[in-house]
Scaffold this motif. Sequence first.
Motif, PDB file in Angstrom:
ATOM      1  N   UNK A   1       0.814  -1.214   0.000  1.00 11.31           N
ATOM      2  CA  UNK A   1       0.000   0.000   0.000  1.00 11.31           C
ATOM      3  C   UNK A   1       0.848   1.264   0.000  1.00 11.31           C
ATOM      4  N   UNK A   2       2.092   1.175   0.440  1.00 11.10           N
ATOM      5  CA  UNK A   2       2.945   2.371   0.459  1.00 11.10           C
ATOM      6  C   UNK A   2       3.365   2.791  -0.941  1.00 11.10           C
ATOM      7  N   UNK A   3       3.130   1.928  -1.923  1.00  7.08           N
ATOM      8  CA  UNK A   3       3.482   2.255  -3.305  1.00  7.08           C
ATOM      9  C   UNK A   3       2.268   2.684  -4.127  1.00  7.08           C
ATOM     10  N   UNK A   4       1.101   2.711  -3.501  1.00  4.55           N
ATOM     11  CA  UNK A   4      -0.128   3.073  -4.196  1.00  4.55           C
ATOM     12  C   UNK A   4      -0.319   4.578  -4.118  1.00  4.55           C
ATOM     13  N   UNK A   5      -0.332   5.219  -5.262  1.00  3.58           N
ATOM     14  CA  UNK A   5      -0.488   6.671  -5.319  1.00  3.58           C
ATOM     15  C   UNK A   5      -1.964   7.047  -5.331  1.00  3.58           C
ATOM     16  N   UNK A   6      -2.225   8.323  -5.235  1.00  2.00           N
ATOM     17  CA  UNK A   6      -3.600   8.796  -5.256  1.00  2.00           C
ATOM     18  C   UNK A   6      -4.309   8.373  -6.540  1.00  2.00           C
ATOM     19  N   UNK A   7      -3.551   8.299  -7.642  1.00  2.00           N
ATOM     20  CA  UNK A   7      -4.150   7.934  -8.924  1.00  2.00           C
ATOM     21  C   UNK A   7      -4.637   6.485  -8.951  1.00  2.00           C
ATOM     22  N   UNK A   8      -4.056   5.639  -8.118  1.00  2.00           N
ATOM     23  CA  UNK A   8      -4.435   4.224  -8.149  1.00  2.00           C
ATOM     24  C   UNK A   8      -5.014   3.746  -6.817  1.00  2.00           C
ATOM     25  N   UNK A   9      -5.411   4.677  -5.948  1.00  2.00           N
ATOM     26  CA  UNK A   9      -5.933   4.253  -4.654  1.00  2.00           C
ATOM     27  C   UNK A   9      -7.387   3.806  -4.727  1.00  2.00           C
ATOM     28  N   UNK A  10      -8.012   3.980  -5.889  1.00  2.00           N
ATOM     29  CA  UNK A  10      -9.349   3.474  -6.120  1.00  2.00           C
ATOM     30  C   UNK A  10      -9.323   2.528  -7.318  1.00  2.00           C
ATOM     31  N   UNK A  11     -10.432   1.864  -7.564  1.00  2.47           N
ATOM     32  CA  UNK A  11     -10.476   0.910  -8.667  1.00  2.47           C
ATOM     33  C   UNK A  11     -10.127  -0.483  -8.195  1.00  2.47           C
ATOM     34  N   UNK A  12     -10.373  -1.458  -9.040  1.00  2.00           N
ATOM     35  CA  UNK A  12     -10.209  -2.857  -8.654  1.00  2.00           C
ATOM     36  C   UNK A  12      -8.741  -3.239  -8.484  1.00  2.00           C
ATOM     37  N   UNK A  13      -8.515  -4.070  -7.498  1.00  2.00           N
ATOM     38  CA  UNK A  13      -7.190  -4.647  -7.214  1.00  2.00           C
ATOM     39  C   UNK A  13      -7.280  -6.127  -7.538  1.00  2.00           C
TER      40      UNK A  13
ATOM     41  N   UNK B   1      -3.768  -1.636 -18.261  1.00  2.00           N
ATOM     42  CA  UNK B   1      -3.571  -0.512 -19.168  1.00  2.00           C
ATOM     43  C   UNK B   1      -2.231   0.112 -18.786  1.00  2.00           C
ATOM     44  N   UNK B   2      -1.856   1.162 -19.483  1.00  2.00           N
ATOM     45  CA  UNK B   2      -0.597   1.826 -19.126  1.00  2.00           C
ATOM     46  C   UNK B   2      -0.690   2.510 -17.769  1.00  2.00           C
ATOM     47  N   UNK B   3      -1.902   2.655 -17.229  1.00  2.00           N
ATOM     48  CA  UNK B   3      -2.086   3.283 -15.920  1.00  2.00           C
ATOM     49  C   UNK B   3      -2.124   2.274 -14.779  1.00  2.00           C
ATOM     50  N   UNK B   4      -2.234   1.004 -15.095  1.00  2.00           N
ATOM     51  CA  UNK B   4      -2.323  -0.032 -14.061  1.00  2.00           C
ATOM     52  C   UNK B   4      -0.997  -0.154 -13.312  1.00  2.00           C
TER      53      UNK B   4
END
Length: 214
Positions: free
Chosen positions: A63-75, A161-164
């Motif tokens: 979780x320390x590597x999860x940025x605001x951009x990826x803190x939502x959405x499916x894991x 995607x390139x954002x994943x």
Amino acid sequence: MMQDEAAAKAWLANLDEADAVAMDRLGRLVAMLAEENKVQNLVSAASLDAVWLRHIVDSAQLLTHVSRETEEGAWLDLGTGAGFPGLVIAALCPNREVVMVESRARRIDWLNRVISALDLPKASVVGQRLELVESRTVSVISARAFAPLEKLIKLSARFSTSDTLWLLPKGRSAGQELAELKQTLRRGFRVEPSLTDAEAGLIVGHLNPKGVKL
């Protein structure tokens, strides 16, 4: 570097997601794991002596590597096995969709029992081999000791995607596996040190799907 259970719990207490309710969930997960390990070999018996360090915090550190951009959405957690990191992420982030892929029947049963016991309605198990799982795109992909890196990427690129964000605990082989990866795949990934093992690493980064030849 954390070296014992006390240090692991102290680190966890400072994690934003680890409120009192989440800590209670994790405590129940630890108790259930110890009992279930008497019935099926979910984790090595020796690792239970340091379960908070070896399994709980080793998973939570992602979780320390999860940025605001990826803190939502499916894991999406691939080859989740005993539920690490998937169950830990779900316990700490109960409002996030966490999908765990596992093909072994007894593990599937275990995962579903924990999801029910810990009241994690947004967590689910896909009980199939990864090759048969329906394609979708997700925000985060994790996999702990599931497959060699290149094989893992080729099997899983269709979820990305390139954002994943990819979060791949790889133990001592992290640097070597990344170095051996073809340059078209390697670009965008890096090795980060593990907080729970001085010799282990996490492969972290984003994939350019165009670099993957399926």
